[in-house]
Design a protein around this motif. Structure first.
Motif, PDB file in Angstrom:
ATOM      1  N   ARG A 141      -5.062   4.783   5.324  1.00  0.00           N
ATOM      2  CA  ARG A 141      -4.008   4.189   4.523  1.00  0.00           C
ATOM      3  C   ARG A 141      -4.654   3.409   3.373  1.00  0.00           C
ATOM      4  O   ARG A 141      -5.489   2.525   3.600  1.00  0.00           O
ATOM      5  CB  ARG A 141      -3.130   3.276   5.383  1.00  0.00           C
ATOM      6  CG  ARG A 141      -1.873   2.802   4.656  1.00  0.00           C
ATOM      7  CD  ARG A 141      -0.825   2.283   5.623  1.00  0.00           C
ATOM      8  NE  ARG A 141      -1.294   1.124   6.382  1.00  0.00           N
ATOM      9  CZ  ARG A 141      -0.568   0.533   7.341  1.00  0.00           C
ATOM     10  NH1 ARG A 141       0.631   1.016   7.645  1.00  0.00           N
ATOM     11  NH2 ARG A 141      -1.054  -0.506   7.989  1.00  0.00           N
ATOM     12  N   ARG A 143      -3.700   1.108   1.210  1.00  0.00           N
ATOM     13  CA  ARG A 143      -3.516  -0.309   0.911  1.00  0.00           C
ATOM     14  C   ARG A 143      -4.346  -1.247   1.776  1.00  0.00           C
ATOM     15  O   ARG A 143      -4.662  -2.365   1.369  1.00  0.00           O
ATOM     16  CB  ARG A 143      -2.029  -0.687   1.016  1.00  0.00           C
ATOM     17  CG  ARG A 143      -1.458  -0.744   2.398  1.00  0.00           C
ATOM     18  CD  ARG A 143      -0.046  -1.357   2.371  1.00  0.00           C
ATOM     19  NE  ARG A 143       0.529  -1.503   3.685  1.00  0.00           N
ATOM     20  CZ  ARG A 143       1.359  -0.638   4.241  1.00  0.00           C
ATOM     21  NH1 ARG A 143       1.712   0.464   3.570  1.00  0.00           N
ATOM     22  NH2 ARG A 143       1.849  -0.858   5.448  1.00  0.00           N
ATOM     23  N   ASP A 144      -4.718  -0.807   2.984  1.00  0.00           N
ATOM     24  CA  ASP A 144      -5.499  -1.696   3.849  1.00  0.00           C
ATOM     25  C   ASP A 144      -6.667  -1.003   4.550  1.00  0.00           C
ATOM     26  O   ASP A 144      -7.382  -1.633   5.334  1.00  0.00           O
ATOM     27  CB  ASP A 144      -4.594  -2.351   4.893  1.00  0.00           C
ATOM     28  CG  ASP A 144      -3.863  -1.336   5.763  1.00  0.00           C
ATOM     29  OD1 ASP A 144      -4.122  -0.127   5.611  1.00  0.00           O
ATOM     30  OD2 ASP A 144      -3.024  -1.748   6.593  1.00  0.00           O
ATOM     31  N   LEU A 146      -6.597   1.215   6.875  1.00  0.00           N
ATOM     32  CA  LEU A 146      -6.361   1.534   8.280  1.00  0.00           C
ATOM     33  C   LEU A 146      -6.671   3.004   8.562  1.00  0.00           C
ATOM     34  O   LEU A 146      -6.168   3.898   7.880  1.00  0.00           O
ATOM     35  CB  LEU A 146      -4.898   1.246   8.649  1.00  0.00           C
ATOM     36  CG  LEU A 146      -4.508   1.482  10.111  1.00  0.00           C
ATOM     37  CD1 LEU A 146      -5.255   0.525  11.028  1.00  0.00           C
ATOM     38  CD2 LEU A 146      -2.995   1.343  10.294  1.00  0.00           C
TER      39      LEU A 146
END
Length: 449
Positions: A141, A143-144, A146
């Protein structure tokens, strides 16, 4: 990369060719057998069934999808009625099959999530693992950061289940691998139901979340977290959970104490699934487990893929518990009571048939016998009286006894619950043998019974 035959016309042509070829070979084989002696005819039959099963296996492996998965499951049922040669070959239909090209599965992912949601992820187009009904890809992911695993169902497999099952049942009939007069309809009905469950990603998501809740307070286990925003009826996305294959050198190098603790955890979760939760993940494939060694020595087991989870009725579990309890405690009336309750036995069977069933149950429960004198061969116990799973020839002994009993006219193909339950039970045994574990599992079992 494998070519995926997704169109119904393409699949039907392939299976029809296979069936026609099988029919032609059967006629030729039958004619040739007229001129063979009895002994050579038997060997000829064995070789013939092996060749037929190899052809079936190779074609099903190319087709992937539900018909290949059904072939895998048929090898489980087949041990009760198919020639040994056919079972051996069909059991080679494993899920570690060639992957399908991204251009086939990529559009499935985009349609399922939508472009905007998909844009939130970096997806590796090279698959992490490939199976008969779908394949898994690593993702991140954006944005972070993950780490995720995205499981994508092959296009068309859900729609092909009905026609694939019908075709496979015809093929088994045409290859003449099943005994004449045996009604295979209940078996193929079970295969159909099982396949519909395995393509039901909503159900798999629910099972994954249920297992996560039940094991949340047990530090020995890790269950991936489902990300519903990246999941659909054809896509299941979970967190990526690192770990090693049980055969990896890092796992095999762990001390006996740590390997045995892992084995204890495998037994513990299995008996809890069946006797406490009545809900068993029935696929024992090693790819569904990862071992995470920890610096503090409290190693963890990562549990993956809950698509093959089965819910067992309370009545079945109670009767099965009676069989197991009777087997462990050598209480034959308990065994017979449970066997009749499940439908494996009937109280009016001759006593020698019932005794043979009890012999089998007492043999199978040998690893749970504890310090019961004379139950376990001495060489299978260490100095503390713990069972040495890796040295045991129990599966071979049980198989020989089962084959002997299968010739009885009172023999029955086991209920479908038994077939899939014993699939997992065999997997537990193999896992403990692979871990080279030594432990007394009786307290774990008797605690739940």
């Amino acid at each position: 990369m494998a070519h995926l035959k997704t169109g119904s016309l393409e699949r039907n042509i392939a299976l029809t060719k296979l069936g026609f070829g099988a029919g032609t070979k059967i006629v030729a084989h039958s004619i040739a057998n007229l001129f063979r002696g009895e002994i050579s005819r038997t060997q000829s039959d064995r070789d013939f069934y092996k060749r037929q099963a190899e052809i079936l296996r190779d074609e099903l492996g190319q087709l992937k999808g539900s018909v290949m998965k059904a072939g895998q499951m048929l090898s489980l049922y087949g041990q009760y009625f198919l020639p040994e040669e056919a079972v051996t070959v069909l059991s080679q239909l494993q899920d570690d099959t060639p992957a399908v090209h991204w251009k086939v599965v990529g559009p499935v992912l985009e349609r399922a999530l939508g472009r905007a949601r998909l844009a939130e992820l970096d997806v590796d187009e090279h698959p992490l693992a490939a199976a008969s009904l779908g394949q898994a890809h690593r993702a991140r992911r954006k944005r972070d950061g993950l780490e995720l695993v995205v499981k994508i169902q092959y296009p068309g497999v859900a729609d092909a289940i009905e026609s694939d099952i019908k075709t496979l049942s015809r093929l088994i009939a045409m290859t003449r691998m099943a005994p004449k007069g045996l009604d295979l309809n209940p078996i193929f009905a079970e295969l159909r139901e099982m396949l519909h469950r395995e393509v039901d990603y909503a159900a798999e998501r629910n099972f994954t979340e249920t297992f996560a809740r039940k094991l949340a307070d047990d530090p020995r286990f890790v269950v991936p977290r489902v990300l519903t925003e990246y999941s659909s009826d054809q896509v299941l996305t979970t967190t990526y959970e690192h770990g090693y294959h049980v055969k990896d050198a890092k796992v095999q190098a762990l001390s006996l104490e740590r390997r045995s603790a892992l084995g204890k955890a495998f037994v513990d979760v299995f008996v809890s699934e069946l006797f406490r939760w009545n809900m068993v993940q029935t696929d024992p494939h090693f790819g569904n487990y990862r071992i995470r060694p920890e610096e503090d020595g409290n190693d963890r087991i990562v549990l993956l893929d809950f698509g093959a989870t089965r819910v067992f009725g309370r009545g079945f579990v109670d009767n099965y518990a009676s069989i197991v309890r009777g087997g462990v405690q050598r209480d034959r009336e308990q065994i017979i009571k449970g066997g009749c309750g499940i439908g494996l036995m009937s109280a009016d069977f001759p006593r020698n048939v019932l005794e043979a069933f009890c012999d089998m149950c007492e043999m199978i429960t040998e690893p749970f016998a504890g310090d019961d004198p004379g139950r376990v061969p001495a060489h299978l116990l260490n100095e503390r009286g713990e069972y040495k799973w890796y040295e045991s020839d129990l599966p071979m002994r049980a198989g020989q006894l089962a084959a002997k009993n299968a010739f009885s006219k009172y023999f029955r193909v086991p209920p479908r619950e038994i077939v899939f339950l014993h699939r997992r039970l065999s997997g537990v045994f193999i896992m403990l043998a692979t871990l080279r574990a030594e432990l007394n599992a009786r307290p774990l079992l008797m605690d739940v019974l």
